[in-house]
Design an enzyme around this catalytic site. Sequence first.
Site, mmCIF file in Angstrom:
data_model
loop_
_atom_site.group_PDB
_atom_site.id
_atom_site.type_symbol
_atom_site.label_atom_id
_atom_site.label_comp_id
_atom_site.label_asym_id
_atom_site.label_seq_id
_atom_site.Cartn_x
_atom_site.Cartn_y
_atom_site.Cartn_z
ATOM 1 C CE LYS A 97 40.475 36.041 42.256
ATOM 2 N NZ LYS A 97 41.758 36.003 41.552
ATOM 3 N NE ARG B 114 41.674 29.727 40.581
ATOM 4 C CZ ARG B 114 42.176 30.458 41.591
ATOM 5 N NH1 ARG B 114 41.605 30.450 42.779
ATOM 6 N NH2 ARG B 114 43.235 31.205 41.411
ATOM 7 N NE ARG C 198 50.596 38.789 45.279
ATOM 8 C CZ ARG C 198 49.410 38.251 44.994
ATOM 9 N NH1 ARG C 198 48.305 38.882 45.308
ATOM 10 N NH2 ARG C 198 49.330 37.094 44.383
ATOM 11 N NE ARG D 209 51.667 35.034 46.930
ATOM 12 C CZ ARG D 209 50.354 35.147 46.865
ATOM 13 N NH1 ARG D 209 49.725 36.030 47.590
ATOM 14 N NH2 ARG D 209 49.663 34.377 46.051
ATOM 15 N NE ARG E 168 48.907 31.869 40.487
ATOM 16 C CZ ARG E 168 49.015 32.909 41.295
ATOM 17 N NH1 ARG E 168 50.144 33.580 41.368
ATOM 18 N NH2 ARG E 168 47.995 33.286 42.020
#
Length: 195
Positions: free
Chosen positions: A15, A90, A129, A135, A146
Amino acid sequence: MTARLLIVGPPGSGKGTQSTNIAARFGIPAVSTGDIFRENVKQGTPLGLEAKAFMDKGEYVPDEVTNRMVRDRLNQADAAHGFLLDGYPRTVNQVEVLDALLAEQGHSLDAVIELTADVDEVVARLLARAQEQGRADDTEEVIRHRMNVYAEQTAPLLNLFSERGLLRKVDGLGSIDDVGDRIANALSDLDGSHV
Ligand code: AMP
């Protein structure tokens, strides 16, 4: 050009990358609530401190905190002629708050892009990633959580946008350029129609 757009899709569906390109094409700001939260966490602002614990667990930041932030952002001058929201709304409550905010301004949404993606594929992308960027919100357990939160709270919103005739479904699998072309096709009727 004026366009009020949303892009919706599971974490890792690409996105963020796509929204920057679409926004540039329409000359509107791309507003990513995830990016705004991450920036606030980095800067150690009160908002960042409030959001961090939720983000680290893969939970949604509470609606009232998120809604307030989005209201402030959309009231800034650069969003007066449109925006592309990435990662918001969301929850059902966030849809209601966005509807009310737009109604106050005499506006409504033009289109909602749904980026579809295979769950295993996006989990693999997010793990890669996480390794590259380290992260904290991207451990495998948190990623799976998630995905579940997305399926439970956000995927149902797509029916709502579909009923309103706003939904444009786009296959998110493939190169950045291929997916970008598909999105451009899906939005081609908006070009120049809202000057
Ligand atoms: P993202 O980069 O869009 O996946 O967002 C990263 C994290 O920021 C999410 O996992 C949530 O903790 C938080 N977040 C971003 N957007 C929202 C939202 N609209 N509502 C609640 N939490 C959000």
